[in-house]
Write an enzyme that holds these catalytic residues in place. Structure first.
Site, short mmCIF file in Angstrom:
data_model
loop_
_atom_site.label_atom_id
_atom_site.label_comp_id
_atom_site.label_asym_id
_atom_site.label_seq_id
_atom_site.Cartn_x
_atom_site.Cartn_y
_atom_site.Cartn_z
N HIS A 66 77.49 58.52 59.04
CA HIS A 66 76.62 57.82 58.09
C HIS A 66 77.31 56.53 57.71
O HIS A 66 78.35 56.55 57.04
CB HIS A 66 76.37 58.69 56.86
CG HIS A 66 75.68 59.99 57.17
ND1 HIS A 66 74.31 60.11 57.21
CD2 HIS A 66 76.17 61.21 57.51
CE1 HIS A 66 73.98 61.35 57.54
NE2 HIS A 66 75.09 62.05 57.72
N LEU A 67 76.76 55.39 58.16
CA LEU A 67 77.40 54.11 57.89
C LEU A 67 76.83 53.43 56.64
O LEU A 67 77.34 52.42 56.19
CB LEU A 67 77.30 53.18 59.11
CG LEU A 67 78.05 53.68 60.36
CD1 LEU A 67 77.89 52.71 61.51
CD2 LEU A 67 79.53 53.92 60.07
N ASN A 98 69.41 57.90 57.65
CA ASN A 98 69.08 58.05 56.22
C ASN A 98 69.68 56.94 55.36
O ASN A 98 70.38 57.19 54.39
CB ASN A 98 69.49 59.44 55.71
CG ASN A 98 71.00 59.68 55.76
OD1 ASN A 98 71.71 59.02 56.51
ND2 ASN A 98 71.47 60.62 54.98
N ASP A 156 68.47 63.79 59.73
CA ASP A 156 69.68 64.38 59.16
C ASP A 156 69.88 64.00 57.69
O ASP A 156 69.64 62.87 57.28
CB ASP A 156 70.93 63.97 59.93
CG ASP A 156 72.16 64.63 59.34
OD1 ASP A 156 72.24 65.86 59.41
OD2 ASP A 156 73.01 63.92 58.78
N HIS A 183 69.26 68.98 61.38
CA HIS A 183 70.05 69.44 60.24
C HIS A 183 69.32 70.68 59.74
O HIS A 183 68.23 70.58 59.19
CB HIS A 183 70.08 68.32 59.19
CG HIS A 183 70.57 68.74 57.85
ND1 HIS A 183 71.68 68.18 57.26
CD2 HIS A 183 70.11 69.64 56.95
CE1 HIS A 183 71.87 68.73 56.06
NE2 HIS A 183 70.93 69.62 55.85
N ASN A 284 77.29 69.50 53.09
CA ASN A 284 76.10 70.23 53.51
C ASN A 284 76.01 70.21 55.04
O ASN A 284 75.93 69.13 55.61
CB ASN A 284 74.87 69.55 52.90
CG ASN A 284 73.64 70.43 52.99
OD1 ASN A 284 73.70 71.54 53.51
ND2 ASN A 284 72.53 69.93 52.50
N ASP A 311 80.38 63.98 60.94
CA ASP A 311 79.44 63.91 59.81
C ASP A 311 80.06 63.07 58.68
O ASP A 311 79.95 63.41 57.51
CB ASP A 311 79.03 65.30 59.32
CG ASP A 311 77.88 65.26 58.33
OD1 ASP A 311 77.27 64.17 58.14
OD2 ASP A 311 77.56 66.31 57.74
N HIS A 315 80.91 58.61 50.01
CA HIS A 315 80.31 58.48 48.69
C HIS A 315 81.30 57.80 47.76
O HIS A 315 82.52 57.99 47.90
CB HIS A 315 79.95 59.86 48.09
CG HIS A 315 78.82 60.53 48.78
ND1 HIS A 315 77.53 60.02 48.75
CD2 HIS A 315 78.76 61.67 49.51
CE1 HIS A 315 76.73 60.83 49.45
NE2 HIS A 315 77.45 61.83 49.93
#
Ligand SMILES: [Zn+2]
Length: 439
Positions: A66-67, A98, A156, A183, A284, A311, A315
């Site tokens: 996730h970039l 996402n 995802d 997912h 998750n 994954d 954050h």
């Protein structure tokens, strides 16, 4: 390309794409692997890299990161995320959809591709959404996004709750020969769970996320993959039940593959208890119990699990600095993956070094049809040099976020250098390693 050639000498070349594991020199020139041989003389002007004592492998490929760009640049950007990738030995990453806006149409896919071209330090291939806005209702512009360069589709972060939409997604994606990455969680069974349902969650008084919420969805989707003949890739498997469903489906010839994360291979729900509700252990799917963890390691060794994916889910500190139940799911992983795996499985001989390189590089590249994960002559000059003896302390990160369970920990295994297109994009430092060729 006018970069100086790079000659990597004296390393242990591990290239599962050709069954190689021996001491060899590697010459990178014009962005590709020009030659792999015993003792190569340095061409004029070449940079010579002494790889004595190091493993020389095709650059790692991560199918699941996730970039956060566009929309969440305070967590990560394509520039910082790919700097983290380079530091972790990853030369290719696939970015999840996402973001905000979601990558669900041609315009957004095209924007992301442009940002990648402008700012990425390693290769990035976007993954498009399955459904518009990840809402699980209407299919996204899969065909148009394929024309922009997506390599798979996935919602995802969220499951595809509707079996009908999942069926349509498999049918549609297979027309474009794109894998559907799932997912897996049945939201009605997860029901607000924040950690694995079990003895640890009961003791801690936290709502449980049961293993069956994942495995029941895997069971549904392998059946739909069988029905449609489409390619299904199960993201971050975490339970014994999911592995059983994958094994059964494979035996019947279903086109299903799956990945596992370094954290699910090495940590359990007891770590949530031991860390006293540390939100860096909240992700998750959640960390499972010891029997699940051990089953994942076995499945990675025996080939049931095709590859490792991090994954990587950055954050901000402020978001993670909340009580466990309220904090967002997700941990970073690009920079720590190699050391976590070396420390837990190579140093302990649970996983042969060739299998480690295969699951980080050759296997994921093949799954998404990417021409990487190999040091064959003429292949991309994407190479990682790493040590299985040296130690890494994760005191700082190139990622914009540091929500890692391994922050400030010291592990055996260290990425020393990373090359993309024959050009160095990361060096761990230390003087006297690079010498200019005199010849
Ligand atoms: Zn996920």
């Amino acid at each position: 390309m006018n970069d100086a050639p790079v000659l990597i000498t004296g390393g242990r070349v591990v290239d599962p794409s050709r069954g190689l594991d021996q001491g060899l020199d590697v010459l990178l020139r014009d962005g590709v692997v020009a030659r792999v041989d015993e003792r190569i003389a340095a061409p004029k002007g070449a940079t010579v890299v002494d790889a004595e004592g190091l493993v020389v492998a095709p650059g790692f490929v991560d199918l699941h990161v996730h970039l956060r760009e566009p929309g969440y640049e305070y967590k990560e950007t394509i520039a910082t995320g790919t700097a983290a990738a380079a530091a972790g030995g990853f030369t290719t990453v696939c970015s999840m959809a996402n973001t905000s806006p979601v990558v669900d149409d041609a315009a957004t896919a095209s924007f992301v591709v442009r940002r990648i071209r402008e700012t990425a330090l390693v290769r990035v291939f976007p993954i498009g959404a399955v459904s518009k806005g990840l809402e699980g209702k209407e299919l996204a512009e899969i065909g148009l996004m394929k024309a922009e360069g997506i390599v798979a589709v996935s919602d995802d972060g969220r499951p595809i709750a509707s079996g009908l939409l999942m069926r349509r997604a498999l049918e549609y994606a297979s027309m474009f020969d794109l894998p559907v990455v799932v997912h897996e969680e049945d939201p009605s069974l997860v029901a607000g769970g924040v950690m694995n349902e079990g003895w640890a969650s009961t003791r801690l008084g936290l709502p449980g996320w049961p293993a069956v919420a994942e495995s029941s969805m895997v069971a549904r989707d392998v059946e739909l993959a069988a029905l449609t003949g489409a390619r299904l890739h199960v993201a971050h498997v975490s339970t014994r039940g999911s592995l059983a469903a994958v094994r059964r489906a494979r035996a019947e010839g279903v086109r299903v593959s799956c990945e596992v994360t370094p954290h699910h291979l090495t940590l359990t729900d007891e770590d949530v208890a031991r860390s006293a509700y540390d939100t860096r252990f909240k992700m998750n799917p959640p960390l499972r119990d010891e029997a699940d963890r051990a089953a994942l390691v076995e499945a990675l060794a025996d080939g049931t699990i095709d590859c490792v994916a991090t994954d990587h889910a950055p954050h901000h500190d402020d978001e993670k600095a909340m009580e466990f139940a309220a904090a967002p799911f997700g941990v970073t992983g690009l920079e720590t993956a190699l050391a976590v795996l070396v420390d837990s499985f190579v140093a302990t001989r649970l996983l042969p070094l060739t299998r480690l390189v295969e699951v980080l590089s050759t296997a994921p590249a093949r799954l998404f049809g990417l021409p990487y994960g190999t040091l064959a002559e003429g292949a991309a000059g994407d190479v990682v040099l790493f040590s299985t003896d040296r130690w890494t302390t994760f005191s700082s990160f190139r990622s914009r976020s540091r929500n890692s369970p391994w922050a400030d920990r010291t592990l055996r295994g260290r990425v020393e250098r990373t090359f993309v297109r024959g050009r160095e994009v990361y060096a761990a430092g230390g003087p006297g390693v690079v010498t200019p060729a005199s010849a």
